[in-house]
Design an enzyme around this catalytic site. Structure first.
Site, PDB file in Angstrom:
ATOM      1  N   LEU A 153     -19.712  11.312  -8.738  1.00  0.00           N
ATOM      2  CA  LEU A 153     -20.419  10.291  -9.510  1.00  0.00           C
ATOM      3  C   LEU A 153     -19.408   9.269 -10.031  1.00  0.00           C
ATOM      4  CD1 LEU A 153     -22.894  12.554 -11.518  1.00  0.00           C
ATOM      5  CD2 LEU A 153     -23.125  11.609  -9.204  1.00  0.00           C
ATOM      6  N   GLY A 156     -20.471   4.381 -13.063  1.00  0.00           N
ATOM      7  CA  GLY A 156     -20.478   3.805 -14.406  1.00  0.00           C
ATOM      8  C   GLY A 156     -19.427   2.721 -14.601  1.00  0.00           C
ATOM      9  N   ARG A 211     -16.117   1.785 -22.622  1.00  0.00           N
ATOM     10  CA  ARG A 211     -15.153   2.205 -23.646  1.00  0.00           C
ATOM     11  C   ARG A 211     -13.702   2.007 -23.217  1.00  0.00           C
ATOM     12  NH1 ARG A 211     -17.221   8.075 -25.339  1.00  0.00           N
ATOM     13  NH2 ARG A 211     -18.271   7.958 -23.309  1.00  0.00           N
ATOM     14  N   THR A 245     -27.074  10.401 -14.799  1.00  0.00           N
ATOM     15  CA  THR A 245     -26.392  11.234 -13.802  1.00  0.00           C
ATOM     16  C   THR A 245     -27.347  11.848 -12.781  1.00  0.00           C
ATOM     17  OG1 THR A 245     -26.455  13.027 -15.432  1.00  0.00           O
ATOM     18  CG2 THR A 245     -24.412  11.758 -15.269  1.00  0.00           C
ATOM     19  N   ASP A 267     -14.377  10.562 -13.046  1.00  0.00           N
ATOM     20  CA  ASP A 267     -13.380  10.289 -14.091  1.00  0.00           C
ATOM     21  C   ASP A 267     -12.720  11.572 -14.587  1.00  0.00           C
ATOM     22  OD1 ASP A 267     -15.428  11.443 -15.513  1.00  0.00           O
ATOM     23  OD2 ASP A 267     -15.683   9.804 -16.944  1.00  0.00           O
ATOM     24  N   TYR A 289      25.606 -11.538  -4.391  1.00  0.00           N
ATOM     25  CA  TYR A 289      24.254 -11.628  -3.855  1.00  0.00           C
ATOM     26  C   TYR A 289      24.336 -11.658  -2.337  1.00  0.00           C
ATOM     27  CZ  TYR A 289      19.838 -13.561  -2.253  1.00  0.00           C
ATOM     28  OH  TYR A 289      18.664 -13.763  -1.581  1.00  0.00           O
ATOM     29  N   ASN A 318      21.315 -18.410   1.448  1.00  0.00           N
ATOM     30  CA  ASN A 318      20.360 -18.191   2.531  1.00  0.00           C
ATOM     31  C   ASN A 318      19.197 -19.184   2.543  1.00  0.00           C
ATOM     32  OD1 ASN A 318      19.587 -16.982   0.076  1.00  0.00           O
ATOM     33  ND2 ASN A 318      18.112 -15.673   1.103  1.00  0.00           N
ATOM     34  N   TYR A 319      19.093 -20.020   1.528  1.00  0.00           N
ATOM     35  CA  TYR A 319      17.906 -20.872   1.387  1.00  0.00           C
ATOM     36  C   TYR A 319      18.331 -22.329   1.265  1.00  0.00           C
ATOM     37  CZ  TYR A 319      13.412 -22.468  -0.602  1.00  0.00           C
ATOM     38  OH  TYR A 319      12.225 -23.118  -0.842  1.00  0.00           O
TER      39      TYR A 319
END
Length: 458
Positions: free
Chosen positions: A8, A11, A15, A78, A102, A365, A385-386
């Protein structure tokens, strides 16, 4: 005889005070409904059916082929939720377990014993019960002289004597399958909430003098239902204790098991030592005789035998045998450290391979690179690298020495046994065994400092 499970999970869980559907809240890295479905499957059920409602798409996408799904359009209790499975198993002979999505601490062995007890006693329904240290707010189990269940009494209806009973209803039930769906048709909703409740099936069977049995849990913790964040934290703590205990029984040493977070999906080999504050998450596999130092976080990664990790973060990477990492290193995704490699303090590796016995000791790095064997990467080395638009890769040959504070500007190929002088910016290929120096010539201006006002000490 066929055996079925109905989970089940429809729900909302108001809460929890969360946008996330209740049964999808994680306990040690897995949604709690995952534990319930896995327990049912591991108990050998012929069919597992999960009843969904709110958040159905998310639940179905996550559980996938583990079970079948039925949808409860309106959350009407239920009994109504259980009834949604009728189209799949309603006319079949067998035994059905109904359990809540649950209750993540429920175990397969418990479900096996519950079913066996139910069938051995030829009961029409069997309630999974537990002995509660504090039974307040639970339904009490009142037994007859022959030890069968006489009735379930809710807290608000219990007499003073009944409130002293510590055996409580966990909300998990075992039924004769055909009889279950027959009696569900008789359940009414004449109550304050206007809902159809599954325990009413027990009352109907009792009124017809059918045998109602009860099987009592040995461990009350398995009965924990998660309805709010407090219970969620309790479930996490209990599951952590269970998982860590299992690892210790398999030869893993925890310096302080109460302060180590190991998710349910993690595998750990024997003779591995785990210090306090360690987090091991996701699809992580730790080999044998590994040391994992305090404060380390490892996510979806593989750490092979005899490695040593100190105060570091590792994500979606592989660490080979006898590799040392840290302290304070960061392996970002797709980092691969081969046997005997070393990554030291404040080193970051990303989408790169560090070959056997290569070293990056500190403050460097290494990104988008293939680094060969026995390479030395000095302090302050940066793999550039960029270019602002695209990422590019660098290739470093075996036995290369990269001096401190050098910049490797990708794409570039440094061949084996080359030397790069400290402070160089390398943007062209370097031949094997060459010395590459790429920095401005030093010029000393004699006496120049005396002309600067801020350096006049008179």
């Amino acid at each position: 005889m066929k055996r079925f499970a109905i989970v089940l999970a429809a729900g909302q869980g108001t809460r929890m005070k969360s946008k996330l559907y209740k049964v999808m809240h994680p306990v040690l890295g897995k949604p709690m409904v995952d534990y319930v479905v896995d327990a049912a499957r591991d108990a050998g059920m012929d069919e597992v059916i999960t009843v969904t409602g709110m958040g159905a798409e998310l639940v179905e996408e996550h559980l996938g082929a583990k079970c079948q799904f039925v949808f409860q359009r309106e959350q009407l209790g239920t009994a109504h939720a259980t009834q949604q499975a009728e189209s799949i198993i309603g006319d079949l002979e067998g035994t059905t377990v109904v359990l809540a999505g649950d209750t993540p601490l429920i175990q397969a062995d418990t479900l096996k014993k519950l079913i066996q007890y139910h069938e051995n006693n030829q009961a029409k329904a069997t309630i999974l019960t537990a002995i509660a240290p504090d039974p307040t707010n639970y339904g009490r189990i009142v037994r007859a002289a022959d030890n069968s269940v006489l009735k379930i009494v809710e807290e608000k209806d219990a007499s003073s004597a009944e409130k002293q009973i510590k055996e409580i209803n966990t909300g998990t039930y075992c039924f004769d399958n055909r009889l279950l769906f027959e009696k569900l048709q008789q359940v009414g909703n004449d109550n304050a909430q206007g809902e159809y409740y599954l325990p009413d099936v027990i009352e109907i069977l009792q009124s017809e003098d059918e045998l109602i049995a009860a099987y009592t849990l040995k461990d009350f913790d398995e009965a924990l239902g998660v309805n709010n964040r407090v219970a969620l934290s309790q479930a996490n703590q209990l599951m952590r204790d269970r998982i860590n205990k299992a690892h210790m029984e398999n030869g893993v040493s925890f310096v302080d098991p109460a302060n180590a977070y190991v998710e349910a999906t993690v595998e750990i080999g024997p003779d591995t030592t785990i210090e306090p504050g360690v987090s091991l998450k996701g699809d992580t596999k730790i080999g044998a005789n590994v040391f994992i130092g305090a404060g380390t976080e490892i996510i979806d990664s593989q750490i092979e035998d005899d490695a040593e990790i100190k105060q570091s973060v590792i994500e979606k990477s592989t660490v080979g045998p006898k590799v040392t990492v840290g302290p304070f290193a960061h392996l970002r995704p797709q980092s691969h450290l081969l046997e005997g490699a070393h990554v030291g303090n404040f080193v970051e590796i990303k989408n790169a391979t560090l070959g056997k016995f290569s070293k990056a000791g500190h403050h460097s790095y290494v990104g988008d690179a293939e680094v060969g064997e026995h390479v030395n990467i000095g302090s302050g080395v940066i793999f550039c690298n960029y270019d602002g638009v695209n990422k590019h890769r660098s290739h470093i040959g075996d036995y290369t020495f990269i001096g401190s504070n050098s910049n490797i500007v990708a794409p570039v190929n440094v061949e084996a046994e080359a030397y790069i002088a400290a402070g160089s910016t390398i943007y062209q290929d370097v031949p094997s065994k060459a010395l590459a120096i790429a920095r401005a010539r030093q010029v000393n201006k004699e006496g120049y400092a005396t002309k600067l006002p801020n350096l006049n000490h008179d």
